[in-house]
Scaffold this motif. Structure first.
Motif, mmCIF file in Angstrom:
data_model
loop_
_atom_site.group_PDB
_atom_site.id
_atom_site.type_symbol
_atom_site.label_atom_id
_atom_site.label_comp_id
_atom_site.label_asym_id
_atom_site.label_seq_id
_atom_site.Cartn_x
_atom_site.Cartn_y
_atom_site.Cartn_z
ATOM 1 N N GLU A 14 0.831 -1.210 0.000
ATOM 2 C CA GLU A 14 0.000 0.000 0.000
ATOM 3 C C GLU A 14 0.866 1.261 0.000
ATOM 4 O OE1 GLU A 14 -2.970 2.001 3.158
ATOM 5 O OE2 GLU A 14 -3.514 -0.051 2.551
ATOM 6 N N SER A 15 1.914 1.279 0.819
ATOM 7 C CA SER A 15 2.778 2.462 0.902
ATOM 8 C C SER A 15 3.509 2.725 -0.407
ATOM 9 C CB SER A 15 3.775 2.318 2.053
ATOM 10 O OG SER A 15 4.776 1.366 1.742
ATOM 11 N N LEU A 16 3.710 1.682 -1.210
ATOM 12 C CA LEU A 16 4.382 1.823 -2.502
ATOM 13 C C LEU A 16 3.400 2.098 -3.643
ATOM 14 C CD1 LEU A 16 6.891 -1.141 -2.178
ATOM 15 C CD2 LEU A 16 7.426 1.303 -2.017
ATOM 16 N N GLY A 17 2.108 2.067 -3.338
ATOM 17 C CA GLY A 17 1.103 2.250 -4.385
ATOM 18 C C GLY A 17 0.969 1.029 -5.271
ATOM 19 N N VAL A 18 1.353 -0.137 -4.745
ATOM 20 C CA VAL A 18 1.262 -1.393 -5.501
ATOM 21 C C VAL A 18 -0.036 -2.090 -5.116
ATOM 22 C CG1 VAL A 18 2.312 -3.653 -5.886
ATOM 23 C CG2 VAL A 18 3.771 -1.630 -5.646
ATOM 24 N N THR A 19 -0.835 -2.413 -6.112
ATOM 25 C CA THR A 19 -2.113 -3.070 -5.890
ATOM 26 C C THR A 19 -1.968 -4.564 -6.145
ATOM 27 O OG1 THR A 19 -3.260 -1.087 -6.632
ATOM 28 C CG2 THR A 19 -4.539 -3.136 -6.574
ATOM 29 N N PRO A 20 -2.245 -5.390 -5.115
ATOM 30 C CA PRO A 20 -2.203 -6.835 -5.332
ATOM 31 C C PRO A 20 -3.482 -7.315 -5.998
ATOM 32 C CG PRO A 20 -2.692 -6.373 -3.037
ATOM 33 C CD PRO A 20 -2.492 -5.046 -3.718
ATOM 34 N N GLY A 21 -3.350 -8.378 -6.756
ATOM 35 C CA GLY A 21 -4.489 -9.015 -7.400
ATOM 36 C C GLY A 21 -4.206 -10.501 -7.539
ATOM 37 N N THR A 22 -5.022 -11.155 -8.324
ATOM 38 C CA THR A 22 -4.885 -12.605 -8.450
ATOM 39 C C THR A 22 -4.806 -13.058 -9.903
ATOM 40 O OG1 THR A 22 -7.272 -12.953 -8.447
ATOM 41 C CG2 THR A 22 -6.157 -13.006 -6.300
ATOM 42 N N VAL A 23 -4.206 -14.224 -10.078
ATOM 43 C CA VAL A 23 -4.216 -14.964 -11.335
ATOM 44 C C VAL A 23 -5.200 -16.109 -11.112
ATOM 45 C CG1 VAL A 23 -2.865 -16.374 -12.933
ATOM 46 C CG2 VAL A 23 -1.794 -14.394 -11.808
ATOM 47 N N ALA A 24 -6.230 -16.216 -11.956
ATOM 48 C CA ALA A 24 -7.255 -17.249 -11.788
ATOM 49 C C ALA A 24 -6.595 -18.631 -11.765
ATOM 50 C CB ALA A 24 -8.267 -17.157 -12.917
ATOM 51 N N PRO A 25 -7.100 -19.522 -10.925
ATOM 52 C CA PRO A 25 -8.311 -19.468 -10.126
ATOM 53 C C PRO A 25 -8.108 -18.988 -8.679
ATOM 54 C CG PRO A 25 -7.513 -21.705 -10.127
ATOM 55 C CD PRO A 25 -6.555 -20.897 -10.973
ATOM 56 N N THR A 26 -6.973 -18.370 -8.389
ATOM 57 C CA THR A 26 -6.724 -17.854 -7.041
ATOM 58 C C THR A 26 -7.771 -16.822 -6.663
ATOM 59 O OG1 THR A 26 -4.367 -18.260 -7.183
ATOM 60 C CG2 THR A 26 -5.052 -16.584 -5.616
ATOM 61 N N ARG A 27 -8.142 -16.828 -5.385
ATOM 62 C CA ARG A 27 -9.069 -15.850 -4.838
ATOM 63 C C ARG A 27 -8.465 -15.268 -3.566
ATOM 64 N NH1 ARG A 27 -11.266 -15.933 -9.150
ATOM 65 N NH2 ARG A 27 -13.130 -17.067 -9.693
ATOM 66 N N ILE A 28 -8.742 -13.980 -3.303
ATOM 67 C CA ILE A 28 -8.386 -13.369 -2.029
ATOM 68 C C ILE A 28 -9.671 -12.902 -1.374
ATOM 69 C CG2 ILE A 28 -7.177 -11.507 -0.836
ATOM 70 C CD1 ILE A 28 -5.119 -11.463 -3.053
ATOM 71 N N TYR A 29 -9.886 -13.367 -0.144
ATOM 72 C CA TYR A 29 -11.073 -12.985 0.608
ATOM 73 C C TYR A 29 -10.659 -12.754 2.052
ATOM 74 C CZ TYR A 29 -15.759 -13.126 2.600
ATOM 75 O OH TYR A 29 -16.914 -12.803 3.274
ATOM 76 N N ASN A 30 -10.987 -11.576 2.584
ATOM 77 C CA ASN A 30 -10.633 -11.221 3.962
ATOM 78 C C ASN A 30 -9.142 -11.404 4.249
ATOM 79 O OD1 ASN A 30 -13.186 -10.380 4.745
ATOM 80 N ND2 ASN A 30 -13.780 -12.384 5.519
ATOM 81 N N GLY A 31 -8.309 -11.054 3.287
ATOM 82 C CA GLY A 31 -6.869 -11.123 3.481
ATOM 83 C C GLY A 31 -6.268 -12.503 3.372
ATOM 84 N N ILE A 32 -7.062 -13.474 2.916
ATOM 85 C CA ILE A 32 -6.572 -14.843 2.749
ATOM 86 C C ILE A 32 -6.610 -15.197 1.267
ATOM 87 C CG2 ILE A 32 -6.956 -17.281 3.284
ATOM 88 C CD1 ILE A 32 -8.229 -16.341 5.929
ATOM 89 N N ALA A 33 -5.439 -15.549 0.732
ATOM 90 C CA ALA A 33 -5.328 -15.971 -0.670
ATOM 91 C C ALA A 33 -5.371 -17.496 -0.728
ATOM 92 C CB ALA A 33 -4.027 -15.460 -1.270
ATOM 93 N N SER A 34 -6.183 -18.023 -1.644
ATOM 94 C CA SER A 34 -6.328 -19.476 -1.785
ATOM 95 C C SER A 34 -5.813 -19.916 -3.142
ATOM 96 C CB SER A 34 -7.797 -19.877 -1.635
ATOM 97 O OG SER A 34 -8.263 -19.517 -0.359
ATOM 98 N N PHE A 35 -4.921 -20.909 -3.105
ATOM 99 C CA PHE A 35 -4.272 -21.439 -4.302
ATOM 100 C C PHE A 35 -4.585 -22.927 -4.413
ATOM 101 C CE2 PHE A 35 -1.752 -18.094 -2.362
ATOM 102 C CZ PHE A 35 -1.579 -17.205 -3.401
ATOM 103 N N PRO A 36 -5.320 -23.350 -5.446
ATOM 104 C CA PRO A 36 -5.629 -24.772 -5.590
ATOM 105 C C PRO A 36 -4.370 -25.615 -5.827
ATOM 106 C CG PRO A 36 -7.078 -23.439 -6.955
ATOM 107 C CD PRO A 36 -6.004 -22.528 -6.450
ATOM 108 N N ILE A 37 -4.308 -26.749 -5.146
ATOM 109 C CA ILE A 37 -3.225 -27.710 -5.368
ATOM 110 C C ILE A 37 -3.624 -28.574 -6.559
ATOM 111 C CG2 ILE A 37 -2.030 -29.724 -4.408
ATOM 112 C CD1 ILE A 37 -2.342 -28.399 -1.640
ATOM 113 N N THR A 38 -2.704 -28.697 -7.521
ATOM 114 C CA THR A 38 -3.006 -29.455 -8.736
ATOM 115 C C THR A 38 -2.194 -30.729 -8.877
ATOM 116 O OG1 THR A 38 -1.394 -28.179 -9.999
ATOM 117 C CG2 THR A 38 -3.680 -27.380 -9.994
ATOM 118 N N GLY A 39 -1.173 -30.911 -8.052
ATOM 119 C CA GLY A 39 -0.369 -32.123 -8.173
ATOM 120 C C GLY A 39 0.843 -32.082 -7.274
ATOM 121 N N GLY A 40 1.722 -33.039 -7.518
ATOM 122 C CA GLY A 40 2.943 -33.116 -6.747
ATOM 123 C C GLY A 40 3.117 -34.484 -6.138
ATOM 124 N N ALA A 41 4.144 -34.610 -5.319
ATOM 125 C CA ALA A 41 4.431 -35.851 -4.608
ATOM 126 C C ALA A 41 5.240 -35.501 -3.372
ATOM 127 C CB ALA A 41 5.226 -36.808 -5.496
#
Length: 164
Positions: A14-41
């Motif tokens: 905020e102090s830098l004037g930088v606005t955060p946003g998301t790359v779909a399908p990520t969502r930010i709600y009430n300061g919590i960003a959610s990132f779907p897990i798609t794979g891994g081991a």
């Protein structure tokens, strides 16, 4: 994976004037960003592995747009790290170590799955890596991004394919 973004991070942006946003399908709600897990081991005995996510975050100010996306939590090296693909104004920079991963105190091995074959890791700390701090300072022509900046706290819930 959900990340409660730290007040330190949001205030700095905020102090830098930088606005955060998301790359779909990520969502930010009430300061919590959610990132779907798609794979891994992951090896439950050693906690070594990769957890792959879709989506990501954007950082915008003026005519500068930064996309941090396709995150991978990587615990195969000497220190756990979260890497991501970095795109600046449409140009792919590459896969960069973005955040140090600080595993929760008291974590014991082997890791345990719940009755639904879900791996749950709560209170995982994320801090800015020196590489990411340097890159963001250069991109935005500032010196505000410092190594170790508190990004937030993650809860990782990964449905596994394990069958016993």
């Amino acid at each position: 994976t959900s990340v409660k973004l730290s007040g330190t991070l949001t205030s700095a942006l905020e102090s830098l004037g930088v606005t955060p946003g998301t790359v779909a399908p990520t969502r930010i709600y009430n300061g919590i960003a959610s990132f779907p897990i798609t794979g891994g081991a992951i090896d439950l005995d050693t906690a070594r592995g990769n957890i792959v996510h879709s989506g990501g975050l954007t950082l915008r100010t003026g005519n500068i747009g930064v996309w941090l996306q396709s995150f991978i939590i990587d615990t195969t090296g000497t220190k756990p790290v979260l890497t991501g693909l970095v795109v600046v104004n449409g140009k792919l920079i590459g896969r960069v170590p973005l955040f140090n991963v600080v595993l929760p105190a008291g974590l014991t091995l082997p890791l345990k799955l719940d009755d639904g074959n879900v791996l749950k890791l709560n209170s995982v700390g994320l801090t800015l890596t020196p590489t990411a701090a340097s890159a963001l300072n250069q991109i935005f022509s500032v010196s505000a991004f410092v190594s170790g900046l508190d990004i937030g706290t993650a809860n990782v819930y990964a449905l596994t394919g394990f069958r016993y």
